[in-house]
Design an enzyme around this catalytic site. Structure first.
Site, PDB file in Angstrom:
ATOM      1  N   ASP A   9      35.527  32.379  37.450  1.00 25.23           N
ATOM      2  CA  ASP A   9      34.787  33.543  36.993  1.00 25.23           C
ATOM      3  C   ASP A   9      34.415  34.340  38.244  1.00 25.23           C
ATOM      4  O   ASP A   9      34.357  33.782  39.354  1.00 25.23           O
ATOM      5  CB  ASP A   9      33.535  33.078  36.247  1.00 25.23           C
ATOM      6  CG  ASP A   9      32.536  34.190  36.031  1.00 25.23           C
ATOM      7  OD1 ASP A   9      32.911  35.207  35.434  1.00 25.23           O
ATOM      8  OD2 ASP A   9      31.384  34.038  36.477  1.00 25.23           O
ATOM      9  N   ASP A  11      31.610  37.397  38.562  1.00 28.08           N
ATOM     10  CA  ASP A  11      30.190  37.712  38.751  1.00 28.08           C
ATOM     11  C   ASP A  11      29.305  36.488  38.560  1.00 28.08           C
ATOM     12  O   ASP A  11      29.383  35.793  37.545  1.00 28.08           O
ATOM     13  CB  ASP A  11      29.780  38.807  37.768  1.00 28.08           C
ATOM     14  CG  ASP A  11      30.519  40.099  38.035  1.00 28.08           C
ATOM     15  OD1 ASP A  11      30.149  40.809  38.982  1.00 28.08           O
ATOM     16  OD2 ASP A  11      31.487  40.382  37.300  1.00 28.08           O
ATOM     17  N   THR A  43      37.919  36.452  34.076  1.00 28.40           N
ATOM     18  CA  THR A  43      36.741  37.289  34.194  1.00 28.40           C
ATOM     19  C   THR A  43      36.459  38.114  32.947  1.00 28.40           C
ATOM     20  O   THR A  43      37.365  38.359  32.137  1.00 28.40           O
ATOM     21  CB  THR A  43      36.905  38.233  35.415  1.00 28.40           C
ATOM     22  OG1 THR A  43      35.778  39.110  35.517  1.00 28.40           O
ATOM     23  CG2 THR A  43      38.175  39.066  35.300  1.00 28.40           C
ATOM     24  N   GLY A  44      35.236  38.551  32.811  1.00 27.81           N
ATOM     25  CA  GLY A  44      34.897  39.506  31.769  1.00 27.81           C
ATOM     26  C   GLY A  44      35.248  40.921  32.169  1.00 27.81           C
ATOM     27  O   GLY A  44      35.197  41.837  31.348  1.00 27.81           O
TER      28      GLY A  44
END
Length: 271
Positions: A9, A11, A43-44
């Protein structure tokens, strides 16, 4: 156990509180690459907002974006697999945001779109402008989100935000869990994607295409949208700054994203 893939991931995990990759992490990641391990970003973020870090790490692998909505190969600008929102779903989210006066960010095929320059967007825009031109994320202001739908734009996901968490939850509760995947990505932000899209599900799909057993994968995360990924692999690692629920779901808890937590775990599996 000989691991073959390391998934990160961004952040709150690979990025410290200043939005930077620690030198210790970069050194450890390069060691992994040199030993033949695949390093991937899960990741988002939109792919253009993940690319500055992808470029910094000199990666060549595909990246999983928008919480598992699509797999993107930067070198060829190719979407390898995807499950975007339908136009009708997108209209429903826009109407919901308008009704509850929520800030809205729309992730379309090649850009992140916003209508109001609030404090969050101002900070994000400053970061975008600080990136070198050749890796600068694509952020654009639009007067009407529906105009993009009229152009038949591909919509990956939405991010809704508001300082009132209870209001956010009430709005999310209006969306069918069968049709939408809603995950808190920050204390005041919810990511809304098509139903079934999760980091874990998309990671498993990519691993199957590589014929790699999930038991040979290490994944790092810090927030609720990372739980599906941490539960899907052989070693799910929560950062020291992670939410309590994430730590409970992980196999291992390391130091925070401001400390050498990633390096300590990678060094231990490489030695």
């Amino acid at each position: 156990m000989k691991y073959q893939v390391i998934a990160f991931d961004l952040d709150g995990t690979l990025l410290n509180s200043q939005g930077q990759i620690l030198t210790s992490s970069k050194i450890a990641i390069q060691r992994c690459i040199d030993k033949g391990l695949k390093v991937i970003l899960v990741t988002g973020r939109h792919h253009t907002a993940a690319y500055p870090y992808y470029h910094e790490l000199n990666l060549t692998t595909p990246m999983i974006c928008c919480n598992g909505t699509y797999v993107y190969q930067p070198q060829t600008d190719a979407v390898l697999t995807a499950n975007p929102l339908s136009l009708e779903q997108a209209r429903q989210v826009i109407q919901l945001a308008d009704k509850h006066h929520l800030h809205l960010l729309m992730y379309s095929r090649d850009a992140m779109n916003y209508s109001v320059m609030n404090a969050h967007m101002r900070k994000f825009s400053e970061w975008v402008q600080s990136c070198p031109p050749h890796v600068r994320p694509k952020l654009r202001q639009v007067s009407d989100f529906n105009s993009l739908l009229n152009e038949q734009e591909t919509i990956w996901k939405f991010v809704i935000s508001h300082p009132d968490r209870a209001l956010m939850q009430m709005a999310v509760d209006h969306l069918s869990p069968a049709g939408f995947s809603c995950e808190w990505s920050w204390i005041d932000r919810v990511d809304i994607a098509n139903g079934g899209n999760t980091k874990g599900a998309r990671l498993l799909e990519l691993l199957r295409s590589w014929q790699i057993d999930p038991q040979f994968v290490v994944a790092f995360g810090d927030n609720h949208n990372d739980i599906s990924m941490l539960n899907s692999v052989g070693l799910g690692v929560a950062m020291g700054n992670a939410e309590a629920e994430v730590k409970q779901q992980a196999h291992l808890v390391t130091l925070s994203h401001d400390e050498a937590g990633i390096a300590s775990v990678l060094d231990s599996i490489l030695d």
